[in-house]
Motif scaffolding. Structure first.
Motif, short mmCIF file in Angstrom:
data_model
loop_
_atom_site.label_atom_id
_atom_site.label_comp_id
_atom_site.label_asym_id
_atom_site.label_seq_id
_atom_site.Cartn_x
_atom_site.Cartn_y
_atom_site.Cartn_z
N THR A 143 49.41 41.67 30.91
CA THR A 143 49.95 43.47 31.12
C THR A 143 51.04 43.86 29.63
O THR A 143 50.91 45.06 29.51
CB THR A 143 50.30 44.44 31.81
N ARG A 144 51.81 42.82 29.90
CA ARG A 144 53.64 42.71 28.96
C ARG A 144 52.59 42.61 27.52
O ARG A 144 53.53 42.79 26.86
CB ARG A 144 54.31 41.47 29.04
N THR A 145 52.02 41.99 27.20
CA THR A 145 51.74 41.52 25.95
C THR A 145 49.96 42.11 25.18
O THR A 145 49.69 42.11 24.19
CB THR A 145 51.30 40.31 25.44
N ASN A 146 49.17 42.29 26.66
CA ASN A 146 48.25 42.92 26.20
C ASN A 146 46.38 41.97 25.95
O ASN A 146 46.49 42.39 25.04
CB ASN A 146 47.63 44.40 25.75
N LYS A 147 46.72 40.99 26.29
CA LYS A 147 46.51 40.09 25.73
C LYS A 147 45.61 39.46 27.19
O LYS A 147 46.42 39.02 27.80
CB LYS A 147 47.22 38.91 24.80
N ILE A 148 44.72 38.32 26.10
CA ILE A 148 44.40 37.19 27.28
C ILE A 148 44.46 36.49 27.48
O ILE A 148 45.33 35.49 26.57
CB ILE A 148 42.71 37.32 27.54
N ARG A 149 45.50 35.95 28.74
CA ARG A 149 46.66 34.84 29.25
C ARG A 149 45.41 33.31 29.56
O ARG A 149 45.45 32.28 29.22
CB ARG A 149 47.05 35.28 30.37
N ALA A 150 44.41 33.68 30.25
CA ALA A 150 43.15 32.24 30.47
C ALA A 150 41.70 33.07 31.27
O ALA A 150 42.31 34.60 31.80
CB ALA A 150 44.05 31.94 31.69
N GLU A 151 41.27 32.73 31.60
CA GLU A 151 39.20 32.95 31.89
C GLU A 151 39.58 31.16 32.70
O GLU A 151 39.60 30.62 32.52
CB GLU A 151 38.09 32.86 30.84
N GLU A 152 38.90 31.85 33.72
CA GLU A 152 38.74 30.57 34.55
C GLU A 152 36.58 30.96 35.02
O GLU A 152 36.60 32.24 35.56
CB GLU A 152 39.29 30.37 35.98
N LYS A 153 35.82 30.12 34.65
CA LYS A 153 34.56 30.44 35.62
C LYS A 153 34.29 29.61 36.77
O LYS A 153 34.41 28.19 37.28
CB LYS A 153 33.73 29.93 34.59
N PHE A 154 33.70 30.45 37.90
CA PHE A 154 33.02 29.78 38.95
C PHE A 154 31.80 29.40 38.88
O PHE A 154 30.77 30.38 38.67
CB PHE A 154 33.65 30.49 40.31
#
Length: 319
Positions: A143-154
């Motif tokens: 929320t500080r950059t409003n960019k996706i930091r990571a994604e994790e598929k389960f």
């Protein structure tokens, strides 16, 4: 023993006196999610009609502030910032997350994601939003950059997600009946708790961070010690899958709801029933006020012509 009985009697008497329900109809279609903000002065609802509505809360008065438009799909879940009373985040089936600043009454951030989003949570430190979609992919937004930091598929069904109070662990409720506890930000599996024999649907942490509650398709609500990861109590007053749970501001009560036509309010310490809010329809979202015994909830109510009522209700008024 006497003091415990006296406290229970006091709570029961309070709810019998403050048992009035006020109804609000801000939407055209079913309300999926209701939440009070951190100081209890605002209440938001998200709906299948693609809109978000924010109300002002002033003691016994609740008045509509504004309807927010922008999503092109249903608003399935919403979450307020834990310390900034003006910031609200919404997860939508339109494959986006939006952050709204209710002080200036604008959408300030839109982040596009890979799938239809169904659940959302905000870390306690305010730095990260996690959103889960129908394909069990969790996207982490800085929320500080409003960019996706990571994604994790389960590789299992995830129904709801939430950080612990210190934001260093993430809890996932699964279709396998287990609770997966992950480290954050590394997302390493710390524990898999065999919580229920059926699908775990919802989760909530109490304000102190001492407990968390899980609602399951087996119609049970379990209360857990958040440090020991041990189940300390199980409530079995509902007959249908528990869709939504919420702790009171003082961490003394737990509210649970389902397709049963009532909301169960129980004492965490003793397990005893405190009050039952009688309804005419199934309930899919409930939320205690952060400072008093008010409960917002959204039911599957219908208009006379059979269409969705687009309403939510608030219980706990004296008149």
């Amino acid at each position: 023993m006497g003091s415990s009985k006296q406290r229970l009697q006091g709570l029961q008497d309070y709810f019998k006196t403050n048992n009035k329900i006020k109804e609000f109809r801000p939407h055209q279609q079913k309300v999926h999610s209701v939440r009070f903000n951190c100081d209890g002065k605002k209440l938001a609802s998200g709906s299948n009609d693609k809109t978000v509505v924010v109300y002002s809360v002033d003691r016994d008065r609740i008045t509509k502030d504004k309807s927010y438009h922008g999503h092109t799909g249903p608003v399935d879940q919403l979450i307020w910032h834990h310390t900034n009373a003006d910031l609200l985040a919404t997860a939508s089936g339109d494959k986006s997350v939006r952050i709204w600043d209710t002080k200036i009454q604008k959408n300030v951030t839109t982040v596009n994601t890979k799938g239809e989003n169904i659940n959302i949570t905000w870390s306690r430190d305010g730095n990260t939003i996690a959103v889960g979609n129908k394909e069990d992919l969790i996207t982490f937004i800085d929320t500080r950059t409003n960019k996706i930091r990571a994604e994790e598929k389960f590789n299992f069904e995830i129904n709801e997600i939430m950080w612990n109070r210190t934001s260093d662990q993430m809890f996932l409720t699964s279709g396998q009946g287990s609770i997966h506890v992950l480290s954050y930000p590394n997302l390493e599996v710390l524990n898999v708790l065999k919580a229920h024999p059926a699908t775990n649907i919802c989760i909530d942490f109490d304000p102190s961070g001492k407990y968390f509650a899980v609602g399951s398709a087996d119609a049970l609500t379990s209360i857990w010690d958040a440090d020991e990861l041990a189940c300390i109590r199980v409530f079995s007053r509902l007959d249908w899958p528990v869709r939504t749970v919420s702790f009171s501001h003082d961490s003394k009560l737990i509210a649970s709801a389902s397709e049963d036509h009532f909301i169960d309010i129980s004492c965490i310490e003793t397990g005893e029933k405190v009050y039952e809010i009688k309804l005419d329809a199934a309930t899919f979202s409930i939320a205690f006020h952060p400072k008093q015994y008010l409960i917002a909830f959204a039911c599957d109510d219908k208009k006379e012509d059979g269409r969705d009522a687009g309403n939510f209700k608030v219980f706990g008024f004296s008149e």
